[in-house]
Design a protein around this motif. Structure first.
Motif, PDB file in Angstrom:
ATOM      1  N   GLN A  24       1.198  -3.092   6.290  1.00  0.00           N
ATOM      2  CA  GLN A  24       0.948  -3.373   4.873  1.00  0.00           C
ATOM      3  C   GLN A  24       1.421  -2.066   4.027  1.00  0.00           C
ATOM      4  O   GLN A  24       1.340  -2.082   2.813  1.00  0.00           O
ATOM      5  CB  GLN A  24      -0.459  -3.458   4.547  1.00  0.00           C
ATOM      6  N   SER A  25       1.934  -1.013   4.688  1.00  0.00           N
ATOM      7  CA  SER A  25       2.658   0.116   3.804  1.00  0.00           C
ATOM      8  C   SER A  25       3.715  -0.436   3.201  1.00  0.00           C
ATOM      9  O   SER A  25       4.763  -0.855   3.729  1.00  0.00           O
ATOM     10  CB  SER A  25       2.598   1.266   4.891  1.00  0.00           C
ATOM     11  N   ALA A  66      -5.438  -3.685   0.764  1.00  0.00           N
ATOM     12  CA  ALA A  66      -4.400  -2.716   1.003  1.00  0.00           C
ATOM     13  C   ALA A  66      -4.347  -1.875  -0.183  1.00  0.00           C
ATOM     14  O   ALA A  66      -3.431  -1.908  -0.946  1.00  0.00           O
ATOM     15  CB  ALA A  66      -3.349  -3.243   1.500  1.00  0.00           C
ATOM     16  N   TRP A  67      -5.323  -0.982  -0.200  1.00  0.00           N
ATOM     17  CA  TRP A  67      -5.310   0.111  -1.516  1.00  0.00           C
ATOM     18  C   TRP A  67      -5.370   1.324  -0.956  1.00  0.00           C
ATOM     19  O   TRP A  67      -5.992   1.491  -0.170  1.00  0.00           O
ATOM     20  CB  TRP A  67      -6.398  -0.313  -2.523  1.00  0.00           C
ATOM     21  N   CYS A 122       0.286   5.193   7.004  1.00  0.00           N
ATOM     22  CA  CYS A 122      -0.447   4.916   8.182  1.00  0.00           C
ATOM     23  C   CYS A 122       0.610   4.108   9.285  1.00  0.00           C
ATOM     24  O   CYS A 122       0.952   3.026   9.075  1.00  0.00           O
ATOM     25  CB  CYS A 122      -1.821   4.291   8.101  1.00  0.00           C
ATOM     26  N   CYS A 134       0.776  -1.084  -0.166  1.00  0.00           N
ATOM     27  CA  CYS A 134       0.050   0.043  -0.128  1.00  0.00           C
ATOM     28  C   CYS A 134       0.934   1.177   0.038  1.00  0.00           C
ATOM     29  O   CYS A 134       1.691   1.241   0.814  1.00  0.00           O
ATOM     30  CB  CYS A 134      -0.782  -0.010   1.251  1.00  0.00           C
ATOM     31  N   GLU A 178       0.183   4.168   1.097  1.00  0.00           N
ATOM     32  CA  GLU A 178      -0.141   5.234   2.229  1.00  0.00           C
ATOM     33  C   GLU A 178       0.925   4.817   3.346  1.00  0.00           C
ATOM     34  O   GLU A 178       1.709   4.046   3.327  1.00  0.00           O
ATOM     35  CB  GLU A 178      -1.512   4.843   2.739  1.00  0.00           C
ATOM     36  N   ARG A 221      -2.755  11.254   3.630  1.00  0.00           N
ATOM     37  CA  ARG A 221      -4.034  11.471   3.139  1.00  0.00           C
ATOM     38  C   ARG A 221      -4.598  12.412   4.489  1.00  0.00           C
ATOM     39  O   ARG A 221      -4.339  12.056   5.434  1.00  0.00           O
ATOM     40  CB  ARG A 221      -4.820  10.348   3.041  1.00  0.00           C
ATOM     41  N   TYR A 267       0.862   2.774  11.784  1.00  0.00           N
ATOM     42  CA  TYR A 267       0.516   1.391  12.465  1.00  0.00           C
ATOM     43  C   TYR A 267       0.469   0.297  11.820  1.00  0.00           C
ATOM     44  O   TYR A 267       0.368  -0.730  12.090  1.00  0.00           O
ATOM     45  CB  TYR A 267      -0.953   1.599  13.310  1.00  0.00           C
ATOM     46  N   CYS A 268       0.551   0.610  10.408  1.00  0.00           N
ATOM     47  CA  CYS A 268       0.095  -0.610   9.300  1.00  0.00           C
ATOM     48  C   CYS A 268       1.245  -1.122   8.563  1.00  0.00           C
ATOM     49  O   CYS A 268       2.358  -0.654   8.231  1.00  0.00           O
ATOM     50  CB  CYS A 268      -0.876  -0.086   8.389  1.00  0.00           C
TER      51      CYS A 268
HETATM   52  S1  SF4 Z   1      -3.424  -0.707   4.148  1.00  0.00           S
HETATM   53 FE1  SF4 Z   1      -4.648   0.902   4.995  1.00  0.00          FE
HETATM   54  S2  SF4 Z   1      -4.234   1.376   6.835  1.00  0.00           S
HETATM   55 FE2  SF4 Z   1      -2.490   0.191   5.686  1.00  0.00          FE
HETATM   56  S3  SF4 Z   1      -1.023   1.810   5.055  1.00  0.00           S
HETATM   57 FE3  SF4 Z   1      -2.596   1.299   3.516  1.00  0.00          FE
HETATM   58  S4  SF4 Z   1      -4.520   2.787   3.781  1.00  0.00           S
HETATM   59 FE4  SF4 Z   1      -2.997   2.868   5.321  1.00  0.00          FE
END
Ligand code: SF4
Length: 337
Positions: free
Chosen positions: A75-76, A114-115, A70, A66, A68, A181, A72-73
Protein backbone atom coordinates in the motif's frame (compact mmCIF):
# COMPACT_ATOMS: atom_id res chain seq x y z
CA UNK A 1 22.11 -21.69 26.43
CA UNK A 2 22.35 -21.54 30.19
CA UNK A 3 19.81 -18.83 30.87
CA UNK A 4 17.00 -19.17 33.39
CA UNK A 5 13.53 -18.95 31.92
CA UNK A 6 10.57 -17.60 33.85
CA UNK A 7 8.11 -20.45 34.26
CA UNK A 8 4.91 -18.57 33.52
CA UNK A 9 2.84 -21.72 33.61
CA UNK A 10 3.47 -22.22 37.31
CA UNK A 11 3.53 -18.60 38.34
CA UNK A 12 0.50 -17.26 40.23
CA UNK A 13 -1.71 -14.95 38.18
CA UNK A 14 -0.54 -11.84 40.00
CA UNK A 15 3.07 -12.61 39.12
CA UNK A 16 2.62 -13.16 35.42
CA UNK A 17 4.04 -9.73 34.64
CA UNK A 18 7.72 -10.48 34.20
CA UNK A 19 10.63 -8.78 32.54
CA UNK A 20 11.90 -10.75 29.59
CA UNK A 21 15.48 -10.26 28.54
CA UNK A 22 16.28 -10.94 24.90
CA UNK A 23 18.51 -13.78 26.08
CA UNK A 24 15.68 -15.40 28.01
CA UNK A 25 13.42 -15.39 24.94
CA UNK A 26 16.34 -16.57 22.79
CA UNK A 27 16.76 -19.46 25.23
CA UNK A 28 13.14 -20.43 24.61
CA UNK A 29 13.78 -20.44 20.87
CA UNK A 30 16.70 -22.83 21.44
CA UNK A 31 14.66 -25.42 23.34
CA UNK A 32 14.00 -28.77 21.69
CA UNK A 33 10.80 -28.33 19.67
CA UNK A 34 8.73 -30.75 21.78
CA UNK A 35 9.87 -29.11 25.02
CA UNK A 36 9.02 -25.67 23.69
CA UNK A 37 5.55 -26.71 22.53
CA UNK A 38 4.84 -28.53 25.79
CA UNK A 39 5.80 -25.46 27.75
CA UNK A 40 3.73 -23.15 25.53
CA UNK A 41 0.70 -25.43 25.66
CA UNK A 42 0.98 -25.62 29.46
CA UNK A 43 1.00 -21.82 29.72
CA UNK A 44 -1.87 -21.64 27.28
CA UNK A 45 -4.02 -24.08 29.24
CA UNK A 46 -3.49 -22.25 32.49
CA UNK A 47 -4.95 -19.04 31.04
CA UNK A 48 -7.36 -20.00 28.25
CA UNK A 49 -9.78 -22.64 27.11
CA UNK A 50 -7.30 -24.48 24.84
CA UNK A 51 -9.97 -25.28 22.25
CA UNK A 52 -11.35 -21.77 21.90
CA UNK A 53 -10.38 -19.51 19.05
CA UNK A 54 -11.17 -15.85 18.57
CA UNK A 55 -12.26 -14.84 15.06
CA UNK A 56 -11.45 -11.37 13.70
CA UNK A 57 -12.40 -10.11 10.27
CA UNK A 58 -10.32 -7.36 8.74
CA UNK A 59 -11.57 -4.82 6.20
CA UNK A 60 -9.49 -2.26 4.36
CA UNK A 61 -11.59 0.88 4.68
CA UNK A 62 -9.05 3.04 2.80
CA UNK A 63 -6.56 1.37 0.50
CA UNK A 64 -3.20 2.38 -0.95
CA UNK A 65 -1.52 5.72 -1.47
CA UNK A 66 0.28 5.61 1.87
CA UNK A 67 3.31 7.93 2.11
CA UNK A 68 5.22 5.56 4.44
CA UNK A 69 7.82 3.11 3.13
CA UNK A 70 7.27 -0.09 5.15
CA UNK A 71 9.25 -2.54 3.03
CA UNK A 72 6.67 -5.33 3.20
CA UNK A 73 3.62 -3.25 2.31
CA UNK A 74 1.93 -3.10 -1.10
CA UNK A 75 0.00 0.00 0.00
CA UNK A 76 3.01 2.29 0.03
CA UNK A 77 2.92 4.91 -2.69
CA UNK A 78 6.66 4.35 -3.11
CA UNK A 79 6.39 0.82 -4.50
CA UNK A 80 4.92 -0.26 -7.81
CA UNK A 81 2.74 -3.20 -6.87
CA UNK A 82 -0.19 -2.58 -9.20
CA UNK A 83 -2.53 -2.11 -6.25
CA UNK A 84 -5.55 0.11 -6.98
CA UNK A 85 -6.04 2.94 -4.47
CA UNK A 86 -9.42 3.34 -2.86
CA UNK A 87 -10.71 6.32 -0.88
CA UNK A 88 -12.40 5.89 2.48
CA UNK A 89 -15.36 3.57 2.08
CA UNK A 90 -18.86 4.85 2.79
CA UNK A 91 -20.15 3.86 6.22
CA UNK A 92 -22.96 1.77 4.71
CA UNK A 93 -20.42 -0.47 2.97
CA UNK A 94 -18.42 -0.92 6.17
CA UNK A 95 -21.50 -1.83 8.20
CA UNK A 96 -22.63 -4.29 5.52
CA UNK A 97 -19.20 -5.96 5.63
CA UNK A 98 -19.37 -6.15 9.43
CA UNK A 99 -22.83 -7.70 9.29
CA UNK A 100 -21.61 -10.27 6.77
CA UNK A 101 -18.60 -11.08 8.98
CA UNK A 102 -20.84 -11.45 12.02
CA UNK A 103 -23.17 -13.75 10.09
CA UNK A 104 -20.20 -16.01 9.34
CA UNK A 105 -19.18 -16.15 13.00
CA UNK A 106 -16.62 -13.34 13.43
CA UNK A 107 -16.84 -11.54 16.76
CA UNK A 108 -14.31 -8.78 16.12
CA UNK A 109 -14.29 -6.43 13.16
CA UNK A 110 -11.05 -4.64 12.34
CA UNK A 111 -10.98 -1.58 10.12
CA UNK A 112 -7.67 -0.70 8.47
CA UNK A 113 -6.76 2.52 6.68
CA UNK A 114 -3.49 3.19 4.85
CA UNK A 115 -2.62 6.53 6.40
CA UNK A 116 0.53 7.81 8.06
CA UNK A 117 -1.99 8.96 10.62
CA UNK A 118 -5.60 10.10 10.42
CA UNK A 119 -6.60 13.74 10.00
CA UNK A 120 -9.26 15.10 12.30
CA UNK A 121 -12.04 14.64 9.76
CA UNK A 122 -10.86 11.06 9.18
CA UNK A 123 -11.14 10.36 12.90
CA UNK A 124 -14.69 11.68 12.89
CA UNK A 125 -15.70 9.48 9.96
CA UNK A 126 -14.02 6.38 11.37
CA UNK A 127 -15.57 7.07 14.79
CA UNK A 128 -18.99 6.90 13.15
CA UNK A 129 -18.05 3.53 11.62
CA UNK A 130 -16.81 2.26 14.98
CA UNK A 131 -20.05 3.24 16.67
CA UNK A 132 -22.11 1.51 13.98
CA UNK A 133 -20.08 -1.72 14.23
CA UNK A 134 -20.12 -1.56 18.03
CA UNK A 135 -23.92 -1.30 17.87
CA UNK A 136 -23.97 -4.64 16.02
CA UNK A 137 -22.60 -6.24 19.18
CA UNK A 138 -19.18 -6.89 17.72
CA UNK A 139 -15.80 -6.02 19.22
CA UNK A 140 -14.23 -3.21 17.24
CA UNK A 141 -10.63 -2.70 16.19
CA UNK A 142 -9.01 -0.02 14.05
CA UNK A 143 -5.56 0.41 12.54
CA UNK A 144 -5.15 3.92 11.16
CA UNK A 145 -1.47 4.72 11.66
CA UNK A 146 0.04 7.10 14.18
CA UNK A 147 -2.36 8.89 16.50
CA UNK A 148 -2.06 12.41 17.86
CA UNK A 149 -3.10 13.52 21.31
CA UNK A 150 -6.83 13.18 21.84
CA UNK A 151 -7.54 10.95 18.86
CA UNK A 152 -7.45 7.68 20.79
CA UNK A 153 -9.91 9.18 23.26
CA UNK A 154 -12.26 10.09 20.41
CA UNK A 155 -12.10 6.61 18.96
CA UNK A 156 -12.53 5.05 22.39
CA UNK A 157 -15.59 7.20 23.09
CA UNK A 158 -17.14 5.88 19.87
CA UNK A 159 -16.80 2.32 21.16
CA UNK A 160 -13.36 1.24 19.98
CA UNK A 161 -12.24 -1.88 21.83
CA UNK A 162 -8.78 -2.34 20.29
CA UNK A 163 -6.31 -0.19 18.40
CA UNK A 164 -3.77 -2.04 16.28
CA UNK A 165 -0.31 -0.60 15.83
CA UNK A 166 2.51 -3.10 15.34
CA UNK A 167 6.14 -2.78 16.37
CA UNK A 168 6.82 -4.78 13.19
CA UNK A 169 10.31 -6.10 14.01
CA UNK A 170 13.20 -5.98 16.46
CA UNK A 171 14.52 -2.50 17.30
CA UNK A 172 17.91 -3.27 15.76
CA UNK A 173 16.38 -4.51 12.49
CA UNK A 174 13.68 -1.88 12.22
CA UNK A 175 15.65 0.58 10.08
CA UNK A 176 16.27 -2.16 7.51
CA UNK A 177 12.53 -2.25 6.88
CA UNK A 178 11.12 1.24 7.55
CA UNK A 179 12.73 4.65 7.14
CA UNK A 180 9.86 7.11 7.34
CA UNK A 181 9.02 6.69 11.01
CA UNK A 182 10.92 5.50 14.04
CA UNK A 183 9.91 2.73 16.35
CA UNK A 184 9.77 5.45 19.01
CA UNK A 185 6.85 7.00 17.09
CA UNK A 186 5.05 3.69 17.30
CA UNK A 187 5.64 3.43 21.02
CA UNK A 188 4.25 6.94 21.46
CA UNK A 189 1.04 5.97 19.66
CA UNK A 190 0.76 2.82 21.77
CA UNK A 191 1.14 4.98 24.87
CA UNK A 192 -1.71 7.23 23.71
CA UNK A 193 -3.92 4.19 23.10
CA UNK A 194 -3.18 2.85 26.58
CA UNK A 195 -3.78 6.22 28.20
CA UNK A 196 -7.18 6.42 26.50
CA UNK A 197 -8.19 3.07 28.02
CA UNK A 198 -8.42 1.33 24.64
CA UNK A 199 -6.99 -2.19 24.44
CA UNK A 200 -3.72 -2.55 22.59
CA UNK A 201 -3.31 -4.87 19.61
CA UNK A 202 0.39 -4.98 18.78
CA UNK A 203 2.61 -7.57 17.20
CA UNK A 204 5.00 -7.92 14.33
CA UNK A 205 6.03 -9.64 11.15
CA UNK A 206 8.56 -12.43 10.90
CA UNK A 207 10.23 -13.86 7.84
CA UNK A 208 11.53 -10.46 6.72
CA UNK A 209 15.14 -11.65 6.70
CA UNK A 210 15.69 -11.06 10.41
CA UNK A 211 17.76 -13.44 12.52
CA UNK A 212 16.39 -15.70 15.23
CA UNK A 213 17.97 -13.38 17.80
CA UNK A 214 16.01 -10.52 16.27
CA UNK A 215 12.79 -12.51 16.44
CA UNK A 216 13.57 -13.07 20.12
CA UNK A 217 14.18 -9.34 20.54
CA UNK A 218 10.79 -8.52 19.01
CA UNK A 219 8.99 -10.93 21.37
CA UNK A 220 10.91 -9.54 24.36
CA UNK A 221 10.05 -5.98 23.39
CA UNK A 222 6.35 -6.83 23.08
CA UNK A 223 6.34 -8.73 26.36
CA UNK A 224 8.04 -5.87 28.18
CA UNK A 225 5.43 -3.31 27.19
CA UNK A 226 3.78 -2.47 30.50
CA UNK A 227 1.25 -3.97 30.37
CA UNK A 228 1.87 -6.20 27.41
CA UNK A 229 -0.72 -6.04 24.58
CA UNK A 230 -4.06 -7.77 25.00
CA UNK A 231 -3.85 -8.88 21.39
CA UNK A 232 -0.63 -9.94 19.64
CA UNK A 233 -0.78 -10.57 15.90
CA UNK A 234 2.17 -12.61 14.63
CA UNK A 235 2.40 -12.25 10.86
CA UNK A 236 4.43 -14.32 8.45
CA UNK A 237 5.67 -12.14 5.62
CA UNK A 238 3.59 -12.26 2.46
CA UNK A 239 6.26 -11.33 -0.08
CA UNK A 240 4.38 -9.10 -2.52
CA UNK A 241 5.96 -8.49 -5.96
CA UNK A 242 7.05 -4.88 -6.31
CA UNK A 243 7.89 -4.42 -2.62
CA UNK A 244 11.52 -4.34 -1.44
CA UNK A 245 10.97 -7.66 0.37
CA UNK A 246 9.53 -9.44 -2.68
CA UNK A 247 12.45 -11.84 -2.98
CA UNK A 248 12.92 -12.61 0.70
CA UNK A 249 13.54 -16.27 1.39
CA UNK A 250 10.56 -17.81 3.18
CA UNK A 251 10.89 -18.60 6.87
CA UNK A 252 10.96 -22.27 7.85
CA UNK A 253 7.38 -23.02 9.01
CA UNK A 254 8.65 -24.68 12.19
CA UNK A 255 10.54 -21.49 13.04
CA UNK A 256 7.24 -19.65 12.68
CA UNK A 257 5.65 -22.14 15.09
CA UNK A 258 8.52 -21.51 17.52
CA UNK A 259 7.82 -17.78 17.31
CA UNK A 260 4.18 -18.35 18.22
CA UNK A 261 5.21 -20.54 21.16
CA UNK A 262 7.63 -17.92 22.47
CA UNK A 263 4.94 -15.23 22.20
CA UNK A 264 2.52 -17.41 24.14
CA UNK A 265 5.00 -18.11 26.93
CA UNK A 266 6.15 -14.51 27.24
CA UNK A 267 2.61 -13.04 27.07
CA UNK A 268 0.46 -15.69 28.74
CA UNK A 269 -2.82 -13.75 28.84
CA UNK A 270 -2.66 -12.21 25.38
CA UNK A 271 -4.70 -13.32 22.43
CA UNK A 272 -1.92 -14.49 20.12
CA UNK A 273 -3.18 -14.15 16.57
CA UNK A 274 -2.04 -16.29 13.70
CA UNK A 275 -2.24 -13.49 11.16
CA UNK A 276 -0.92 -12.81 7.65
CA UNK A 277 0.69 -15.64 5.74
CA UNK A 278 -1.85 -18.30 6.66
CA UNK A 279 -2.88 -18.91 3.03
CA UNK A 280 0.44 -20.60 2.39
CA UNK A 281 0.38 -22.69 5.57
CA UNK A 282 -0.75 -26.29 5.55
CA UNK A 283 -3.42 -27.42 7.99
CA UNK A 284 -0.69 -29.29 9.85
CA UNK A 285 1.41 -26.15 10.39
CA UNK A 286 -1.64 -24.19 11.51
CA UNK A 287 -2.53 -27.00 13.93
CA UNK A 288 0.99 -26.76 15.36
CA UNK A 289 0.51 -23.00 15.78
CA UNK A 290 -2.67 -23.63 17.77
CA UNK A 291 -0.83 -26.21 19.86
CA UNK A 292 1.88 -23.59 20.41
CA UNK A 293 -0.71 -21.21 21.84
CA UNK A 294 -2.19 -19.23 18.96
CA UNK A 295 -5.83 -18.63 19.84
CA UNK A 296 -7.00 -16.10 17.31
CA UNK A 297 -7.09 -15.87 13.53
CA UNK A 298 -8.06 -13.44 10.84
CA UNK A 299 -11.21 -14.93 9.45
CA UNK A 300 -12.45 -13.96 6.00
CA UNK A 301 -11.27 -14.40 2.45
CA UNK A 302 -9.05 -11.33 2.40
CA UNK A 303 -6.78 -9.40 4.74
CA UNK A 304 -6.11 -5.74 3.96
CA UNK A 305 -4.92 -6.42 0.43
CA UNK A 306 -3.49 -9.94 0.48
CA UNK A 307 -5.20 -13.32 0.47
CA UNK A 308 -6.42 -15.34 3.45
CA UNK A 309 -7.88 -18.86 3.64
CA UNK A 310 -11.51 -19.10 2.58
CA UNK A 311 -14.06 -19.13 5.38
CA UNK A 312 -15.18 -22.64 4.44
CA UNK A 313 -11.60 -23.92 4.68
CA UNK A 314 -11.26 -22.37 8.15
CA UNK A 315 -14.58 -23.78 9.30
CA UNK A 316 -13.48 -27.20 8.08
CA UNK A 317 -10.12 -26.89 9.85
CA UNK A 318 -11.77 -25.79 13.10
CA UNK A 319 -14.15 -28.74 12.91
CA UNK A 320 -11.27 -31.15 12.28
CA UNK A 321 -9.38 -29.78 15.30
CA UNK A 322 -12.42 -29.44 17.57
CA UNK A 323 -11.93 -25.68 17.95
CA UNK A 324 -14.88 -23.49 18.86
CA UNK A 325 -15.21 -19.70 18.44
CA UNK A 326 -14.81 -17.33 21.36
CA UNK A 327 -17.67 -15.03 22.27
CA UNK A 328 -17.33 -11.26 21.84
CA UNK A 329 -16.00 -9.52 24.96
CA UNK A 330 -16.74 -5.80 24.82
CA UNK A 331 -14.07 -3.62 26.41
CA UNK A 332 -16.19 -2.50 29.34
CA UNK A 333 -16.39 -6.04 30.65
CA UNK A 334 -13.16 -7.43 29.21
CA UNK A 335 -11.16 -9.84 31.32
CA UNK A 336 -8.29 -10.04 28.86
CA UNK A 337 -6.24 -7.24 30.33
S1 SF4 B 1 -0.25 1.27 4.99
FE1 SF4 B 1 0.70 0.96 6.99
S2 SF4 B 1 2.14 -0.75 6.67
FE2 SF4 B 1 1.60 0.08 4.62
S3 SF4 B 1 3.20 1.60 4.15
FE3 SF4 B 1 1.49 2.68 5.14
S4 SF4 B 1 2.02 2.72 7.33
FE4 SF4 B 1 3.33 1.16 6.36
Amino acid sequence: MNVSIVDEARAPAAATRAHWSVDSVAALFELPFNDLLHRAQSVHRSHFDPNEIQLSTLLSIKTGGCPEDCGYCPQSVRFDTGLADQALLPIEQVVAAAQAARAKGATRFCMGAAWRGPKQRDVEQVAAMIKAVHDLGMETCATLGMLKDGQAEQLGAAGLDYYNHNLDTAPEYYNEIIHTREQRDRLDTLGRVRAAGVHVCCGGIVGMGETRAQRAALIAQLANLDPYPESVPINNLVAVPGTPLADTEPLDPLEFVRTIACARIAMPRARVRLSAGRSDMSDAVQALCFLAGANSIFYGDKLLTTGNPEVERDQHLMAKLGLHPAAAVPRASSSES
